[in-house]
Design a protein around this motif. Structure first.
Motif, mmCIF file in Angstrom:
data_model
loop_
_atom_site.group_PDB
_atom_site.id
_atom_site.type_symbol
_atom_site.label_atom_id
_atom_site.label_comp_id
_atom_site.label_asym_id
_atom_site.label_seq_id
_atom_site.Cartn_x
_atom_site.Cartn_y
_atom_site.Cartn_z
ATOM 1 N N UNK A 61 1.416 5.050 10.767
ATOM 2 C CA UNK A 61 1.966 5.484 9.632
ATOM 3 C C UNK A 61 2.660 6.864 9.414
ATOM 4 N N UNK A 62 1.991 7.886 9.948
ATOM 5 C CA UNK A 62 2.492 9.181 9.801
ATOM 6 C C UNK A 62 3.797 9.446 10.245
ATOM 7 N N UNK A 63 4.038 8.594 11.392
ATOM 8 C CA UNK A 63 5.238 8.538 12.220
ATOM 9 C C UNK A 63 6.573 7.810 11.121
ATOM 10 N N UNK A 64 5.964 6.857 10.579
ATOM 11 C CA UNK A 64 6.977 6.079 9.790
ATOM 12 C C UNK A 64 7.188 6.683 8.327
ATOM 13 N N UNK A 71 9.348 4.937 19.622
ATOM 14 C CA UNK A 71 8.025 4.253 19.215
ATOM 15 C C UNK A 71 8.384 3.474 17.837
ATOM 16 N N UNK A 72 9.000 3.866 16.966
ATOM 17 C CA UNK A 72 9.605 3.300 15.753
ATOM 18 C C UNK A 72 10.321 2.088 16.317
ATOM 19 N N UNK A 73 11.107 2.097 17.230
ATOM 20 C CA UNK A 73 11.844 1.079 17.380
ATOM 21 C C UNK A 73 11.278 -0.110 17.950
ATOM 22 N N UNK A 74 10.141 0.270 18.424
ATOM 23 C CA UNK A 74 9.113 -1.060 19.001
ATOM 24 C C UNK A 74 8.582 -1.953 18.021
ATOM 25 N N UNK A 75 8.661 -1.621 16.714
ATOM 26 C CA UNK A 75 8.249 -2.269 15.435
ATOM 27 C C UNK A 75 8.808 -3.827 15.877
ATOM 28 N N UNK A 76 10.144 -3.973 16.309
ATOM 29 C CA UNK A 76 10.661 -5.211 16.522
ATOM 30 C C UNK A 76 10.086 -6.105 17.345
ATOM 31 N N UNK A 77 9.580 -5.466 18.524
ATOM 32 C CA UNK A 77 9.025 -6.129 19.600
ATOM 33 C C UNK A 77 7.511 -6.539 19.217
ATOM 34 N N UNK A 78 6.728 -5.616 18.362
ATOM 35 C CA UNK A 78 5.394 -5.817 17.828
ATOM 36 C C UNK A 78 5.347 -7.053 17.011
ATOM 37 N N UNK A 114 10.453 -9.432 8.607
ATOM 38 C CA UNK A 114 11.251 -8.846 9.569
ATOM 39 C C UNK A 114 10.601 -7.560 9.981
ATOM 40 N N UNK A 115 9.870 -6.757 9.219
ATOM 41 C CA UNK A 115 9.403 -5.482 9.618
ATOM 42 C C UNK A 115 7.884 -5.603 9.992
ATOM 43 N N UNK A 116 7.154 -6.659 10.117
ATOM 44 C CA UNK A 116 5.760 -7.021 10.228
ATOM 45 C C UNK A 116 5.265 -6.151 11.323
ATOM 46 N N UNK A 117 6.097 -5.934 12.201
ATOM 47 C CA UNK A 117 5.785 -5.127 13.411
ATOM 48 C C UNK A 117 5.257 -3.904 12.927
ATOM 49 N N UNK A 118 5.719 -3.178 12.090
ATOM 50 C CA UNK A 118 5.362 -1.615 11.591
ATOM 51 C C UNK A 118 3.980 -1.691 11.312
ATOM 52 N N UNK A 119 3.212 -2.864 11.262
ATOM 53 C CA UNK A 119 1.675 -2.714 11.402
ATOM 54 C C UNK A 119 1.142 -1.954 12.498
ATOM 55 N N UNK A 123 0.874 -1.109 -0.154
ATOM 56 C CA UNK A 123 0.001 0.094 0.020
ATOM 57 C C UNK A 123 0.767 1.461 -0.029
ATOM 58 N N UNK A 124 2.133 1.063 0.179
ATOM 59 C CA UNK A 124 3.128 2.317 0.423
ATOM 60 C C UNK A 124 3.869 2.234 -0.695
ATOM 61 N N UNK A 125 4.072 3.147 -1.769
ATOM 62 C CA UNK A 125 4.720 3.307 -2.968
ATOM 63 C C UNK A 125 6.265 3.086 -2.360
ATOM 64 N N UNK A 126 6.677 3.541 -1.392
ATOM 65 C CA UNK A 126 8.441 3.667 -0.912
ATOM 66 C C UNK A 126 8.739 2.151 -0.408
#
Ligand SMILES: [Fe+2]
Length: 329
Positions: free
Chosen positions: A203-206, A219-226, A194-199, A155-158
């Protein structure tokens, strides 16, 4: 016992391999009465051809066959199916321990010793088919998570395709380093997830292009724990969890979340850390254009003494990319 008792696997297709036509007929007649579809083969080559062309759910192999025997055929079949569970029952003439050991080494899931009772055969077949069904349901849940990870990212072009490319690059590096097929597959899945926690991260922060506050970074670093929490219940992702949790650790011990250093960082996470950074560099981001392959390799090479990555793995990766630029599209 009639057909109605086999509710779970009534559409199962069983391959029976024996060099004696009479044995095949007896087995075929019996399994057919039990409601299974039976496919027969008189030798190993015929059996392998059937497996290559048709759906088969279980194989019953006679051990004593001229040419390729049951042990070798079992080994071959197991390698054809790779990580997927495919049950094989070996039929041996004697109840010898050494035969069973050879069979187990060949990957057999169960044994029958001649003469055997049909109830014994049916019990073994039913239980292995049940296991296969459970296994394929597990594989199915894994497929769903992998597809979901790819769909969310697209969903994200980048970031579109990023994780899949990370998985592919990790897999290629594993090949380049002479690692096993199993490790290659695992690294691919690890890359995709590997980055599934970014769910779980806003999004605005990412996508924030301005400077990030300390709280934003945390907060962004938490994606690894999520990500680890999301994949934890998935049995088949158990070996991937260390990659999800540790792909942002740094060789010098200043990464996150656990500040592991050097070889404390799981090997597959060290590989993913390199392919993840590389793919991010050769892709466009909202705040910069993409680097070329050579530029990215040069920047990563220059940063090597600073201690972000496993230096030996980075050398291997650089060598691979120079030899195979086609890996980066
Ligand atoms: Fe990440």
């Amino acid at each position: 016992m009639g057909t109605q008792t086999i509710t779970d696997n009534s559409d199962a297709r069983i391959l029976v391999v024996d060099d004696l036509p009479f044995n095949l007929e007896v087995m075929e007649g019996f399994l057919y009465k039990e409601g299974y579809t039976v496919i027969t083969a008189l030798n190993a080559l015929e059996a392998l051809e059937i497996i290559a062309k048709q759906r088969v759910d279980l194989a019953v192999l006679d051990v004593m066959m001229p040419g390729m025997n049951g042990f070798d055929l079992c080994r071959k079949i197991k390698s054809v199916f790779g990580n997927r569970f495919f049950p094989v029952i070996l039929v041996t003439a004697l109840d010898e321990l050494k035969d069973k050991i050879t069979g187990l080494e060949a990957g057999a899931d169960d044994f029958l010793t001649k003469p055997f009772h049909t109830i014994e055969l049916m019990t073994k077949i039913r239980s292995l088919l049940r296991l296969r069904k459970l296994q394929s349901e597990l594989d199915h849940s894994e497929d769903i998570i992998l597809s979901l990870a790819i769909a969310i990212e697209s969903k994200d072009i980048y970031t579109k395709g990023h994780s899949e490319r990370v998985g592919t690059l990790s897999m290629e590096l594993a090949s380049f380093l002479g690692m096993s097929e199993e490790d290659r597959n695992l690294l691919f899945k690890a890359g995709v997830l590997h980055d599934i926690g970014k769910i779980g991260v806003d999004n605005t922060l990412l996508h924030k292009t301005g400077p990030l506050s300390d709280a934003d970074i945390r907060t962004i670093q938490e994606h690894v724990l999520i990500g680890e929490t999301i994949c934890f219940p998935l049995n088949s992702a158990r070996n991937i969890l260390p990659v999800i949790r540790h792909h942002h650790e740094r060789w010098d011990g200043t990464g996150f979340p656990d500040r592991l250093s050097g070889e404390e960082i799981p090997f597959f996470a060290r590989i993913t850390a390199i392919t993840d950074t590389f793919d991010a560099m050769v892709s466009s981001r909202p705040y910069r254009k993409s680097y070329t392959v050579m530029e990215a390799l040069e920047i990563m090479g220059n940063e090597k003494p600073l201690g972000q990555w496993d230096p030996q793995l980075l050398d291997g990766f650089t060598e691979m990319m120079i030899q195979h630029k086609e890996f980066c599209v």
